[in-house]
Design a protein around this motif. Structure first.
Motif, PDB file in Angstrom:
ATOM      1  N   VAL A 189       3.486  18.008 -26.737  1.00 35.48           N
ATOM      2  CA  VAL A 189       4.064  17.318 -27.915  1.00 35.48           C
ATOM      3  C   VAL A 189       3.069  16.449 -28.474  1.00 35.48           C
ATOM      4  O   VAL A 189       2.650  15.551 -27.526  1.00 35.48           O
ATOM      5  CB  VAL A 189       5.359  16.989 -27.648  1.00 35.48           C
ATOM      6  CG1 VAL A 189       5.924  15.943 -28.583  1.00 35.48           C
ATOM      7  CG2 VAL A 189       6.504  17.966 -27.360  1.00 35.48           C
ATOM      8  N   PHE A 190       3.015  16.491 -29.676  1.00 28.45           N
ATOM      9  CA  PHE A 190       1.873  15.488 -30.169  1.00 28.45           C
ATOM     10  C   PHE A 190       2.411  14.966 -31.714  1.00 28.45           C
ATOM     11  O   PHE A 190       3.234  15.824 -32.463  1.00 28.45           O
ATOM     12  CB  PHE A 190       0.503  16.121 -30.181  1.00 28.45           C
ATOM     13  CG  PHE A 190       0.456  17.237 -31.285  1.00 28.45           C
ATOM     14  CD1 PHE A 190      -0.022  17.446 -32.515  1.00 28.45           C
ATOM     15  CD2 PHE A 190       0.629  18.503 -30.764  1.00 28.45           C
ATOM     16  CE1 PHE A 190      -0.044  18.185 -33.237  1.00 28.45           C
ATOM     17  CE2 PHE A 190       0.709  19.669 -31.451  1.00 28.45           C
ATOM     18  CZ  PHE A 190       0.303  19.731 -32.932  1.00 28.45           C
ATOM     19  N   LEU A 191       1.835  13.888 -32.035  1.00 26.27           N
ATOM     20  CA  LEU A 191       2.122  13.226 -33.361  1.00 26.27           C
ATOM     21  C   LEU A 191       1.282  14.101 -34.346  1.00 26.27           C
ATOM     22  O   LEU A 191      -0.108  14.201 -33.957  1.00 26.27           O
ATOM     23  CB  LEU A 191       2.097  11.889 -33.567  1.00 26.27           C
ATOM     24  CG  LEU A 191       1.983  11.086 -34.766  1.00 26.27           C
ATOM     25  CD1 LEU A 191       3.354  11.006 -35.248  1.00 26.27           C
ATOM     26  CD2 LEU A 191       1.469   9.689 -34.696  1.00 26.27           C
ATOM     27  N   GLY A 192       1.405  14.814 -35.367  1.00 31.49           N
ATOM     28  CA  GLY A 192       0.902  15.405 -36.417  1.00 31.49           C
ATOM     29  C   GLY A 192       0.254  14.582 -37.273  1.00 31.49           C
ATOM     30  O   GLY A 192       0.085  15.260 -38.642  1.00 31.49           O
ATOM     31  N   SER A 193       0.208  13.417 -37.510  1.00 33.75           N
ATOM     32  CA  SER A 193      -0.290  12.488 -38.559  1.00 33.75           C
ATOM     33  C   SER A 193      -0.931  11.234 -38.112  1.00 33.75           C
ATOM     34  O   SER A 193      -0.809  10.811 -36.658  1.00 33.75           O
ATOM     35  CB  SER A 193       0.865  12.137 -39.500  1.00 33.75           C
ATOM     36  OG  SER A 193       1.948  11.525 -38.860  1.00 33.75           O
ATOM     37  N   GLY A 194      -1.769  10.619 -38.969  1.00 33.11           N
ATOM     38  CA  GLY A 194      -2.470   9.557 -38.539  1.00 33.11           C
ATOM     39  C   GLY A 194      -4.156   9.846 -38.404  1.00 33.11           C
ATOM     40  O   GLY A 194      -4.395  10.851 -38.267  1.00 33.11           O
ATOM     41  N   ASP A 195      -4.743   8.639 -38.450  1.00 28.40           N
ATOM     42  CA  ASP A 195      -6.387   8.646 -38.425  1.00 28.40           C
ATOM     43  C   ASP A 195      -6.691   7.803 -37.445  1.00 28.40           C
ATOM     44  O   ASP A 195      -6.405   6.635 -37.311  1.00 28.40           O
ATOM     45  CB  ASP A 195      -6.734   8.212 -39.973  1.00 28.40           C
ATOM     46  CG  ASP A 195      -8.076   8.454 -39.877  1.00 28.40           C
ATOM     47  OD1 ASP A 195      -8.895   7.449 -39.486  1.00 28.40           O
ATOM     48  OD2 ASP A 195      -8.733   9.489 -40.391  1.00 28.40           O
TER      49      ASP A 195
END
Length: 399
Positions: A53-59
């Motif tokens: 499971v992962f966060l799909g936004s951000g830089d």
């Protein structure tokens, strides 16, 4: 799919899995207020292939900028502070030694990558004075005498640096990365670890145990999902990540350590060896465990929401991430829209499509008679004491 696929995906997260590169659907969205380059809309995705499971936004560049502004990110640290930190470091070292056996019987060079306030380094240095220990921590000022670094000078076998060039090609027999990789968006930032570890050297990686969230309930709604914990690993997905970096899985430990809220925090620690052919690792389904955790949180939030709704109005003190999580996803404030927001730092607060107006806490508490809901993760007791000084009879709830 090439082995270094994570490096080709780039520093900006999208809906593609950072392990396999395939697009994955989102199952959870949480809206947050603006905070130094972090995404205001956090979408969490599930990859069944990698059991991840992962966060799909951000830089990653923006995250680096965020962390560089912090002297110590105590709000999101996976350790309890103060005197208990020593006991946690001792417990963690015992778990590491369970995996390493007689590793420290002869002189070794050890790197703690992301050493925090150096608690584990200090514990190891005192136990094994014949070994050399190096800490890398870009987020803390190593000259800060208020931190644990003031104790490092008492040991001749510890060196701490903020310069990654000092540790690349460092010929370390062991690298420890404790509660670091769950915060990294761009896995390409881990590539240099191959050059840090000697041939057949060891890598110990510790992360939150995402399969056990449901068994370690926190007071805060959906606590384990925020913008800083961008990866939720199983042992299986952790193995897939480090297999790409030429580390083969050896063994693991699962345990819980004392947390700052008085409870325990679940962790898994995995031991890898450089150049070793990795064994196949299978873990229980992370989405099944995550689904149970979210369902339990919604049931708990419904009970809390019904309790709050008995009051004509309430005041909510604290406009941080805990507050933002509670507004959506059937959280405890999702049905409680008639409240006054208290916050010293903001007057207008944008969360998702909503713009909320906040009032100065002390004057609002003096003006209105309603119960106060305290929603900060840190300093709850201090806030309760402040409220009691203003109005000793005021009803206070903690979320």
């Amino acid at each position: 799919m090439p082995d270094d696929v994570h490096a080709s995906i780039g520093r900006e997260r999208r809906k593609s899995c950072p392990l396999c590169g395939e697009d994955r659907s989102s199952f959870l969205r949480i809206d947050f207020r603006e905070k130094i380059g972090l995404p205001t809309s956090a979408n969490f995705h599930h990859c069944a292939v990698d059991n991840f499971v992962f966060l799909g936004s951000g830089d990653q560049s923006e995250y680096n900028r965020y962390y560089s502004t912090l002297s110590s990110d105590t709000t999101h640290s996976e350790v309890a502070g103060g005197e208990s930190s020593r006991s946690i470091a001792s417990l963690q070292l015992e778990k590491i030694l369970e995996l390493l056996g007689g590793f420290f019987e002869r002189p070794r060079r050890v790197l703690d990558f992301g050493c925090g306030e150096a608690r584990l380094l200090l514990e190891m240095a005192s136990r094994f004075p014949h070994c050399t220990f190096v800490g890398f921590e870009p987020g803390l000022d190593v000259q800060d005498q208020k931190s644990a670094y003031k104790n490092v000078n008492a040991f001749g076998n510890i060196h701490i640096t903020r310069d990654k060039n000092e540790i690349s090609q460092g010929d370390f027999d062991l690298v420890i990365s404790s509660h670091v990789v769950e915060h990294i968006l761009d896995f390409g930032e881990l590539d240099f670890l191959r050059d840090c570890v000697v041939d057949e050297g060891f890598l110990y990686v510790e992360v939150p145990d995402s399969l056990s969230y449901e068994d370690f309930e926190r007071r805060e709604f959906l606590y384990y999902f925020d913008r800083l914990h961008v990866n939720h690993f199983t042992l299986e997905s952790l193995n897939k990540l480090f297999e790409k970096l030429d580390f083969g899985f050896l063994n693991h430990v699962a345990y819980a350590f004392p947390y700052r809220d008085g409870g325990s925090y679940p962790a898994i620690g995995a031991l890898f060896q450089r150049g070793r052919l990795s064994a196949e690792v299978k873990s229980p389904d992370i989405m099944a465990a995550t689904g149970r955790y979210i369902a339990n949180e919604k049931v708990r939030a419904k009970v809390i929401g019904e309790d709050i709704s008995q009051y004509e109005r309430v005041m909510v003190w604290g406009a941080g991430d805990n507050f933002c999580r509670s507004l959506g996803n059937e959280g405890p404030l999702a049905r409680v829209r008639d409240f006054i927001l208290l916050d010293r730092n903001f007057r207008l607060l944008k969360v998702g499509d909503s713009v909320l107006e906040a009032q100065e806490p002390e004057s609002a508490i003096r003006r209105f008679p309603w119960p106060v809901i305290v929603m900060v993760s840190e300093g709850k007791q201090a806030m309760a004491e402040q409220i009691a000084r203003i109005d000793p009879d005021r009803h206070v709830l903690f979320l």
